[in-house]
Design a protein around this motif. Structure first.
Motif, PDB file in Angstrom:
ATOM      1  N   TRP A 149     -39.625 -16.089 -60.642  1.00 36.41           N
ATOM      2  CA  TRP A 149     -40.567 -15.923 -61.138  1.00 36.41           C
ATOM      3  C   TRP A 149     -41.133 -17.544 -60.932  1.00 36.41           C
ATOM      4  O   TRP A 149     -42.624 -17.410 -60.988  1.00 36.41           O
ATOM      5  N   ARG A 153     -44.855 -18.132 -59.548  1.00 37.03           N
ATOM      6  CA  ARG A 153     -46.356 -18.753 -60.045  1.00 37.03           C
ATOM      7  C   ARG A 153     -46.931 -19.993 -58.483  1.00 37.03           C
ATOM      8  O   ARG A 153     -48.237 -20.067 -58.785  1.00 37.03           O
ATOM      9  N   SER A 156     -47.828 -17.733 -53.574  1.00 37.66           N
ATOM     10  CA  SER A 156     -47.991 -16.503 -53.538  1.00 37.66           C
ATOM     11  C   SER A 156     -47.384 -15.611 -52.753  1.00 37.66           C
ATOM     12  O   SER A 156     -48.177 -16.815 -51.276  1.00 37.66           O
TER      13      SER A 156
END
Length: 166
Positions: A149, A153, A156
């Motif tokens: 996660w 961020r 991408s």
């Protein structure tokens, strides 16, 4: 520049793995944050970039750890290529897939590393090593979703530029 973000992320992981990791050790289990980088980039990058990133990650781990220089680079590239070769079969976006892939391939990586130590004529107790492989792989696999996660961020999958692009 996505490569600058990657290098800064790798520097943060290196500093964290070298200094603060002692505070999140559970028993004899220590998570391998570098391995999470290998799994993440093996999923999102093509083979050439994945190999390069895994080599840089292994080199970073070699420089910040006590082991022999180059051994983690070789093992990370090999494991990254294995993950990359099976990623088309796997549903990579699901959390369970991330955990299972990290667990299985972490066991493979740790087993290769223990085999290397045995071949290098260092003393090693088999049951203790097998238990540590299992526990460390499980701990690494449990933190992978959080790190995925965080990594997603910063990097991408759509705008990850090739080696020569800025």
């Amino acid at each position: 520049m996505r490569w600058l973000v990657f290098l800064c992320t790798l520097l943060c992981i290196s500093v964290f793995q070298s200094t603060v990791i002692q505070y999140i050790i559970i028993g004899s289990a220590m998570p391998d944050l570098y391995f999470s980088v290998v799994v993440f980039y093996s999923f999102i990058a093509d083979m050439k970039r994945s190999t390069f990133i895994n080599w840089i990650t292994g080199l970073s781990k070699d420089l910040f750890s006590v082991g022999d220089l180059g051994i983690n680079s070789v093992f990370f590239v090999a494991i990254g290529l294995l993950i990359w070769s099976v990623k088309g079969v796997l549903f990579r976006g699901h959390v369970i897939t991330q955990v299972l892939v990290a667990f299985v391939f972490s066991i493979m990586y740790n087993t290769l590393y223990v085999a290397y130590i045995i071949v290098s004529f260092h003393s090693l107790y088999f049951l203790t090593a097998a238990w540590n492989i299992l526990i460390c792989s499980l701990y690494t696999a449990t933190i992978v979703p959080v790190l995925f996660w965080i990594f997603s961020r910063f990097q991408s999958t759509l705008s990850f530029s090739p080696l020569g692009d800025k």
